[in-house]
Design a protein around this motif. Structure first.
Motif, PDB file in Angstrom:
ATOM      1  N   PHE A 149      -8.365  31.247   4.432  1.00 39.15           N
ATOM      2  CA  PHE A 149      -7.755  32.022   3.366  1.00 39.15           C
ATOM      3  C   PHE A 149      -6.234  31.992   3.409  1.00 39.15           C
ATOM      4  CE2 PHE A 149     -11.958  33.849   2.749  1.00 39.15           C
ATOM      5  CZ  PHE A 149     -11.993  33.905   1.372  1.00 39.15           C
ATOM      6  N   LEU A 150      -5.634  32.358   4.534  1.00 38.38           N
ATOM      7  CA  LEU A 150      -4.178  32.380   4.534  1.00 38.38           C
ATOM      8  C   LEU A 150      -3.651  32.205   5.945  1.00 38.38           C
ATOM      9  CD1 LEU A 150      -2.075  32.590   2.278  1.00 38.38           C
ATOM     10  CD2 LEU A 150      -1.852  34.996   2.772  1.00 38.38           C
ATOM     11  N   LEU A 151      -2.397  32.542   6.152  1.00 39.97           N
ATOM     12  CA  LEU A 151      -1.766  32.427   7.453  1.00 39.97           C
ATOM     13  C   LEU A 151      -2.337  33.461   8.409  1.00 39.97           C
ATOM     14  CD1 LEU A 151       1.898  32.002   6.202  1.00 39.97           C
ATOM     15  CD2 LEU A 151       0.385  30.218   7.040  1.00 39.97           C
ATOM     16  N   PRO A 152      -2.067  33.326   9.712  1.00 37.68           N
ATOM     17  CA  PRO A 152      -2.579  34.292  10.686  1.00 37.68           C
ATOM     18  C   PRO A 152      -1.921  35.664  10.544  1.00 37.68           C
ATOM     19  CG  PRO A 152      -1.075  32.753  11.741  1.00 37.68           C
ATOM     20  CD  PRO A 152      -1.330  32.227  10.358  1.00 37.68           C
ATOM     21  N   LYS A 153      -2.350  36.595  11.394  1.00 33.40           N
ATOM     22  CA  LYS A 153      -1.839  37.964  11.319  1.00 33.40           C
ATOM     23  C   LYS A 153      -0.338  38.025  11.575  1.00 33.40           C
ATOM     24  CE  LYS A 153      -6.146  40.163  12.794  1.00 33.40           C
ATOM     25  NZ  LYS A 153      -6.777  41.052  13.796  1.00 33.40           N
ATOM     26  N   GLU A 154       0.163  37.112  12.420  1.00 32.56           N
ATOM     27  CA  GLU A 154       1.596  37.093  12.741  1.00 32.56           C
ATOM     28  C   GLU A 154       2.198  35.745  12.363  1.00 32.56           C
ATOM     29  OE1 GLU A 154       2.103  40.154  16.454  1.00 32.56           O
ATOM     30  OE2 GLU A 154       1.525  38.098  16.937  1.00 32.56           O
ATOM     31  N   ILE A 155       3.445  35.775  11.935  1.00 36.15           N
ATOM     32  CA  ILE A 155       4.159  34.548  11.586  1.00 36.15           C
ATOM     33  C   ILE A 155       5.547  34.583  12.230  1.00 36.15           C
ATOM     34  CG2 ILE A 155       2.967  34.230   9.392  1.00 36.15           C
ATOM     35  CD1 ILE A 155       5.453  35.429   8.020  1.00 36.15           C
ATOM     36  N   SER A 158       4.655  40.688  11.852  1.00 31.04           N
ATOM     37  CA  SER A 158       3.403  40.803  11.113  1.00 31.04           C
ATOM     38  C   SER A 158       3.534  40.051   9.796  1.00 31.04           C
ATOM     39  CB  SER A 158       3.075  42.272  10.832  1.00 31.04           C
ATOM     40  OG  SER A 158       2.849  42.968  12.039  1.00 31.04           O
ATOM     41  N   ASN A 159       2.503  39.308   9.452  1.00 32.22           N
ATOM     42  CA  ASN A 159       2.524  38.523   8.224  1.00 32.22           C
ATOM     43  C   ASN A 159       2.323  39.452   7.018  1.00 32.22           C
ATOM     44  OD1 ASN A 159       2.215  36.730   6.170  1.00 32.22           O
ATOM     45  ND2 ASN A 159       0.419  35.689   7.010  1.00 32.22           N
ATOM     46  N   PRO A 160       3.316  39.569   6.165  1.00 36.60           N
ATOM     47  CA  PRO A 160       3.170  40.470   5.010  1.00 36.60           C
ATOM     48  C   PRO A 160       2.097  40.015   4.037  1.00 36.60           C
ATOM     49  CG  PRO A 160       5.151  39.133   4.795  1.00 36.60           C
ATOM     50  CD  PRO A 160       4.618  38.882   6.171  1.00 36.60           C
ATOM     51  N   ASP A 161       1.724  38.723   4.099  1.00 30.24           N
ATOM     52  CA  ASP A 161       0.690  38.197   3.199  1.00 30.24           C
ATOM     53  C   ASP A 161      -0.704  38.238   3.812  1.00 30.24           C
ATOM     54  OD1 ASP A 161       2.468  37.583   1.134  1.00 30.24           O
ATOM     55  OD2 ASP A 161       3.051  35.730   2.135  1.00 30.24           O
ATOM     56  N   TYR A 162      -0.782  38.725   5.061  1.00 30.09           N
ATOM     57  CA  TYR A 162      -2.094  38.848   5.688  1.00 30.09           C
ATOM     58  C   TYR A 162      -2.796  40.060   5.073  1.00 30.09           C
ATOM     59  CZ  TYR A 162      -5.696  39.718   9.204  1.00 30.09           C
ATOM     60  OH  TYR A 162      -6.887  39.938   9.838  1.00 30.09           O
ATOM     61  N   ALA A 163      -3.809  39.785   4.266  1.00 30.10           N
ATOM     62  CA  ALA A 163      -4.478  40.871   3.546  1.00 30.10           C
ATOM     63  C   ALA A 163      -5.966  40.586   3.442  1.00 30.10           C
ATOM     64  CB  ALA A 163      -3.864  41.020   2.153  1.00 30.10           C
ATOM     65  N   PRO A 164      -6.687  40.766   4.532  1.00 27.08           N
ATOM     66  CA  PRO A 164      -8.126  40.451   4.516  1.00 27.08           C
ATOM     67  C   PRO A 164      -8.914  41.239   3.487  1.00 27.08           C
ATOM     68  CG  PRO A 164      -7.518  41.686   6.490  1.00 27.08           C
ATOM     69  CD  PRO A 164      -6.256  41.270   5.834  1.00 27.08           C
ATOM     70  N   ASP A 165      -8.372  42.397   3.074  1.00 26.36           N
ATOM     71  CA  ASP A 165      -9.077  43.191   2.068  1.00 26.36           C
ATOM     72  C   ASP A 165      -9.103  42.501   0.706  1.00 26.36           C
ATOM     73  OD1 ASP A 165      -9.563  45.116   3.922  1.00 26.36           O
ATOM     74  OD2 ASP A 165      -7.929  46.430   3.311  1.00 26.36           O
ATOM     75  N   THR A 166      -8.249  41.473   0.538  1.00 17.03           N
ATOM     76  CA  THR A 166      -8.203  40.766  -0.740  1.00 17.03           C
ATOM     77  C   THR A 166      -9.053  39.507  -0.732  1.00 17.03           C
ATOM     78  OG1 THR A 166      -6.296  39.369  -0.180  1.00 17.03           O
ATOM     79  CG2 THR A 166      -5.845  41.586  -1.029  1.00 17.03           C
ATOM     80  N   TYR A 167      -9.577  39.118   0.409  1.00 18.49           N
ATOM     81  CA  TYR A 167     -10.346  37.886   0.489  1.00 18.49           C
ATOM     82  C   TYR A 167     -11.639  38.032  -0.310  1.00 18.49           C
ATOM     83  CZ  TYR A 167      -7.245  36.888   4.449  1.00 18.49           C
ATOM     84  OH  TYR A 167      -6.146  36.683   5.246  1.00 18.49           O
ATOM     85  N   ALA A 168     -11.854  37.071  -1.230  1.00 17.23           N
ATOM     86  CA  ALA A 168     -13.060  37.068  -2.060  1.00 17.23           C
ATOM     87  C   ALA A 168     -13.228  38.370  -2.824  1.00 17.23           C
ATOM     88  CB  ALA A 168     -14.294  36.774  -1.207  1.00 17.23           C
ATOM     89  N   LYS A 169     -12.120  38.951  -3.239  1.00 13.87           N
ATOM     90  CA  LYS A 169     -12.143  40.143  -4.093  1.00 13.87           C
ATOM     91  C   LYS A 169     -11.465  39.770  -5.416  1.00 13.87           C
ATOM     92  CE  LYS A 169     -13.911  43.207  -1.193  1.00 13.87           C
ATOM     93  NZ  LYS A 169     -13.070  44.239  -0.581  1.00 13.87           N
ATOM     94  N   TYR A 170     -12.163  40.023  -6.505  1.00 12.84           N
ATOM     95  CA  TYR A 170     -11.665  39.517  -7.776  1.00 12.84           C
ATOM     96  C   TYR A 170     -11.656  40.593  -8.857  1.00 12.84           C
ATOM     97  CZ  TYR A 170     -12.523  35.169  -5.336  1.00 12.84           C
ATOM     98  OH  TYR A 170     -12.510  34.174  -4.401  1.00 12.84           O
ATOM     99  N   THR A 171     -10.791  40.383  -9.830  1.00 13.63           N
ATOM    100  CA  THR A 171     -10.686  41.304 -10.962  1.00 13.63           C
ATOM    101  C   THR A 171     -11.087  40.580 -12.247  1.00 13.63           C
ATOM    102  OG1 THR A 171      -8.365  40.706 -11.340  1.00 13.63           O
ATOM    103  CG2 THR A 171      -8.804  42.559  -9.855  1.00 13.63           C
ATOM    104  N   ASP A 172     -11.530  41.344 -13.202  1.00 14.75           N
ATOM    105  CA  ASP A 172     -11.824  40.841 -14.550  1.00 14.75           C
ATOM    106  C   ASP A 172     -12.820  39.687 -14.560  1.00 14.75           C
ATOM    107  OD1 ASP A 172      -9.979  42.683 -15.602  1.00 14.75           O
ATOM    108  OD2 ASP A 172      -8.327  41.302 -15.193  1.00 14.75           O
TER     109      ASP A 172
END
Length: 402
Positions: free
Chosen positions: A214-220, A308-322
């Motif tokens: 999905f994205l980068l690790p927890k820390e960058i 801490s990676n500001p883009d690390y957001a596991p709550d958004t993985y495979a979560k979709y709108t509309d």
């Protein structure tokens, strides 16, 4: 075992509880989409598409049928009917929704044709032009079997907006390859985990962030930090007290071979002045380099500070709108795949209940019908004489006797 009136009363109460739980399964479920193709008005709910750059003749048509063999002739689905065609078909959800809880995608597919090469997956997507719905149309989730040659896998692909990529699962999930109906279920859980079922048997489960890139690790590395200009990270340096010996550069790399002699047939008038060939100079030591010593100012390897990676957001993985529609966007070499029982819901218990009421009711009868169809339509394999397998020379001997 002695059964008393009280025992019977307790047993009756337990059965009532079990029945109540079964009835309650899925009571709170939100059903975003359900299609069983059991009425001839199904085409009014679906829109066939022509892919951009393709003509109508490139597109195949879905046939409304229960197939060549079935457990219930009235339990129909839609079947790819033409070989070597593209297929595009999509339908709107009951209403657009934003995924906040679990999400379950489920459907059945039966490959009556012994599929050699073709897709059988389903897509979930936001609003788009349904008449041009194709492989180029953006989607959020793609799920289901895909076969071609030795590749026989179940796709689970998530679009991830932060990367603007469609992410394939790291670990491959095999798909079913026989000619019977199979139930495919994808359960995306609110806790950022997932599970894939085939015929209600779990095939893969885990955390979304571990199953897909999905994205980068927890820390960058901290982008605001850089190695100081005066940081010394050279372990060794040239010895500043050493100097190049006098005359070192006067030693040539090659010299005339002192053992060479002018050939007897050399004629200086015709051949010019004879010069001995050149050879490597054994006294030549190459470019002078001062010997290396430990660097007294060495500070070690510089380590980039991490944050801490500001883009690390596991709550958004495979979560979709509309999310607004479901669709089939396929290419198949040989037609004959029957799709049925499409369901999109937020409740796995409800999906299990629907599976029992659809695929669960027809699978045994379908299996018997398939065996009967196969017996009537496919030649039986010739029986092999086991004695001949044990002695391959027996056939030749019998032939000689004749």
């Amino acid at each position: 075992l002695i059964l008393t009136e009280k025992s019977f009363s307790n047993m009756a109460g337990m059965k009532s509880v079990i029945l109540a739980l079964a009835l309650l399964a899925g009571v709170d479920a939100k059903v975003y989409f359900k299609e069983q193709f059991n009425d001839d008005k199904w085409e009014s709910r679906w829109v066939a598409s022509t892919f951009p750059g393709k003509s109508a003749s490139d597109m195949g048509a879905f046939e409304w049928t229960a197939g060549e063999w079935y457990g219930d002739e009235n339990d129909k689905g839609i079947k790819t009917s033409q070989d070597a065609k593209h297929y595009g078909l999509s339908a709107m959800m009951d209403k657009s929704f934003t995924q906040k809880k679990d999400l379950v995608i489920q459907y059945t597919v039966k490959h009556e044709q012994k599929l050699d090469c073709g897709g059988a997956y389903i897509k979930i997507a936001s609003k788009a032009d349904q008449k041009s719905f194709s492989g180029d149309t953006p989607y959020q989730i793609m799920f289901g079997p895909d076969m071609c040659g030795s590749t026989k896998r179940t796709h689970v692909i998530f679009n991830y907006p932060a990367k603007d990529e469609n992410l394939e699962a790291k670990s491959e999930i095999k798909c079913e390859t026989d000619q019977k109906s199979h139930l495919y279920t994808l359960h995306i859980k609110a806790d950022a985990s997932y599970e894939v079922f085939i015929d209600e048997e779990s095939k893969q489960t885990g955390k979304l962030e571990e199953g897909w890139d999905f994205l980068l690790p927890k820390e960058i590395k901290d982008p605001k930090e850089s190695k100081p200009e005066d940081w010394v990270d050279a372990k060794k340096i040239a010895d500043p007290e050493e100097v190049k010996p006098e005359g070192y550069d006067d030693i040539p790399a090659q010299i005339a071979d002192p053992e060479a002699e002018m050939p007897d047939d050399w004629d200086e008038e015709d051949d010019g002045e004879w010069e001995p060939p050149m050879i490597d100079n054994p006294d030549y030591k190459g470019e002078w380099e001062a010997p290396m010593i430990e660097n007294p100012d060495y500070k070690g390897e510089w380590e980039h500070p991490v944050i801490s990676n500001p883009d690390y957001a596991p709550d958004t993985y495979a979560k979709y709108t509309d999310l607004e529609y479901v669709g089939f966007e396929l290419w198949t070499v040989n037609a004959g795949s029957v799709f049925d029982n499409v369901l999109v819901t937020d409740d796995k218990a409800y999906a299990t209940k629907m599976a029992a009421e659809t695929w669960g009711k027809i699978k045994e009868g379908e299996s018997d019908a398939f065996d009967a169809w196969k017996k009537a339509n496919e030649p039986e394999e010739e029986e092999v004489d086991e004695d001949m397998l044990a002695d391959p020379d027996m056939e030749e001997e019998e032939h000689d006797e004749l």
